[in-house]
Write a protein that holds these residues in place. Structure first.
Motif, mmCIF file in Angstrom:
data_model
loop_
_atom_site.group_PDB
_atom_site.id
_atom_site.type_symbol
_atom_site.label_atom_id
_atom_site.label_comp_id
_atom_site.label_asym_id
_atom_site.label_seq_id
_atom_site.Cartn_x
_atom_site.Cartn_y
_atom_site.Cartn_z
ATOM 1 N N ASN A 68 0.863 -1.169 0.000
ATOM 2 C CA ASN A 68 0.000 0.000 0.000
ATOM 3 C C ASN A 68 0.906 1.228 0.000
ATOM 4 O O ASN A 68 2.138 1.098 -0.005
ATOM 5 C CB ASN A 68 -0.993 -0.009 1.178
ATOM 6 C CG ASN A 68 -0.339 0.032 2.532
ATOM 7 O OD1 ASN A 68 0.833 0.355 2.683
ATOM 8 N ND2 ASN A 68 -1.121 -0.296 3.559
ATOM 9 N N GLY A 69 0.330 2.407 0.005
ATOM 10 C CA GLY A 69 1.132 3.630 -0.059
ATOM 11 C C GLY A 69 2.077 3.784 1.118
ATOM 12 O O GLY A 69 3.236 4.193 0.964
ATOM 13 N N ALA A 70 1.610 3.426 2.313
ATOM 14 C CA ALA A 70 2.454 3.564 3.505
ATOM 15 C C ALA A 70 3.677 2.647 3.414
ATOM 16 O O ALA A 70 4.803 3.061 3.710
ATOM 17 C CB ALA A 70 1.650 3.249 4.765
ATOM 18 N N LEU A 71 3.471 1.397 2.994
ATOM 19 C CA LEU A 71 4.591 0.467 2.861
ATOM 20 C C LEU A 71 5.543 0.917 1.754
ATOM 21 O O LEU A 71 6.765 0.783 1.879
ATOM 22 C CB LEU A 71 4.089 -0.952 2.585
ATOM 23 C CG LEU A 71 5.148 -2.045 2.507
ATOM 24 C CD1 LEU A 71 5.958 -2.106 3.797
ATOM 25 C CD2 LEU A 71 4.510 -3.389 2.208
ATOM 26 N N SER A 72 5.007 1.488 0.688
ATOM 27 C CA SER A 72 5.852 1.987 -0.403
ATOM 28 C C SER A 72 6.740 3.135 0.066
ATOM 29 O O SER A 72 7.946 3.146 -0.210
ATOM 30 C CB SER A 72 4.988 2.454 -1.576
ATOM 31 O OG SER A 72 4.280 1.374 -2.126
ATOM 32 N N VAL A 73 6.162 4.080 0.788
ATOM 33 C CA VAL A 73 6.942 5.218 1.292
ATOM 34 C C VAL A 73 7.979 4.736 2.305
ATOM 35 O O VAL A 73 9.146 5.176 2.269
ATOM 36 C CB VAL A 73 6.012 6.287 1.915
ATOM 37 C CG1 VAL A 73 6.795 7.345 2.663
ATOM 38 C CG2 VAL A 73 5.154 6.928 0.827
ATOM 39 N N LEU A 74 7.598 3.817 3.183
ATOM 40 C CA LEU A 74 8.534 3.273 4.162
ATOM 41 C C LEU A 74 9.680 2.528 3.461
ATOM 42 O O LEU A 74 10.845 2.662 3.844
ATOM 43 C CB LEU A 74 7.805 2.352 5.138
ATOM 44 C CG LEU A 74 8.619 1.767 6.277
ATOM 45 C CD1 LEU A 74 9.175 2.892 7.168
ATOM 46 C CD2 LEU A 74 7.772 0.810 7.096
ATOM 47 N N SER A 75 9.364 1.774 2.421
ATOM 48 C CA SER A 75 10.394 1.043 1.672
ATOM 49 C C SER A 75 11.363 2.006 1.000
ATOM 50 O O SER A 75 12.578 1.777 0.995
ATOM 51 C CB SER A 75 9.751 0.143 0.621
ATOM 52 O OG SER A 75 8.967 -0.849 1.223
ATOM 53 N N ILE A 76 10.850 3.082 0.443
ATOM 54 C CA ILE A 76 11.715 4.088 -0.187
ATOM 55 C C ILE A 76 12.620 4.740 0.855
ATOM 56 O O ILE A 76 13.819 4.916 0.635
ATOM 57 C CB ILE A 76 10.873 5.143 -0.943
ATOM 58 C CG1 ILE A 76 10.238 4.499 -2.189
ATOM 59 C CG2 ILE A 76 11.716 6.360 -1.332
ATOM 60 C CD1 ILE A 76 9.224 5.381 -2.891
#
Length: 186
Positions: A68-76
């Motif tokens: 999801n968006g939160a996991l994507s931002v955290l991964s980045i």
């Protein structure tokens, strides 16, 4: 019997002992941080391109993992942090790899408890938990390599830092041998 242990001063060992800047282990720590950062950065960017909702808990998969968006931002963010470790290198990269490795393993356990629950903010599924464990162990390996072992070679800077007296004796022995070989050649 064991009285020699009581009279021998015990040296406190820390993981932040000095590593020469050009030491070959620094390259290993950098490669580990860089490769892992690249994988996380790619996963995060693909998740953002897919335009998944920030806390969406649907079946949004990126490269076989739910996201999801939160996991994507955290991964980045974590990927960029690993790139910083790659650029700095040395003890910083090693320690960063170890700390983030522990964080990934803990994240796997925390998100394992959140599976199939209504509150699952990072949209983890079992494949994400397994990925988190694998990345955590991989980062721990990249961070601990050459630093933590009972059988470190005597030319290892961490071994030298933990055994300064023995390292000095070994260096003196090598110097005597080199002087002896030099006089025979002359």
């Amino acid at each position: 019997m064991a009285t020699h242990i009581l009279h021998h001063p015990r040296r406190h060992i820390t993981l932040n002992e000095h590593l020469p800047v050009d030491h070959r282990l620094s390259k290993f720590y950098r490669v580990g941080a860089g490769l892992t950062g690249l994988v996380l950065l790619a996963f995060g960017i693909l998740g953002l391109i897919d335009k998944v909702g920030f806390f969406d808990t649907g079946d949004n998969t990126i490269a076989g993992l739910n996201s999801n968006g939160a996991l994507s931002v955290l991964s980045i963010a974590v990927g960029l942090l690993l790139f910083v470790g790659m650029v700095i290198g040395g003890n910083f990269a090693s320690t960063l790899n170890m700390v983030l490795g522990i964080a990934f393993i803990l994240s796997g356990f925390v998100n394992l408890t959140l599976l199939e629950r209504e509150f699952n903010p990072l949209n983890f599924r079992i494949q994400n938990v397994l990925f988190s464990f694998v990345v955590g162990v991989m980062l721990m390996f990249f961070g601990m390599y050459g630093r933590v072992s009972a059988t470190l070679p005597h030319d290892n800077p961490y071994w030298k830092g933990r055994h300064p007296e023995q390292a000095a004796r070994d260096a003196a022995r090598r110097a005597r041998r080199q002087r002896g070989q030099g006089s025979e050649a002359g």
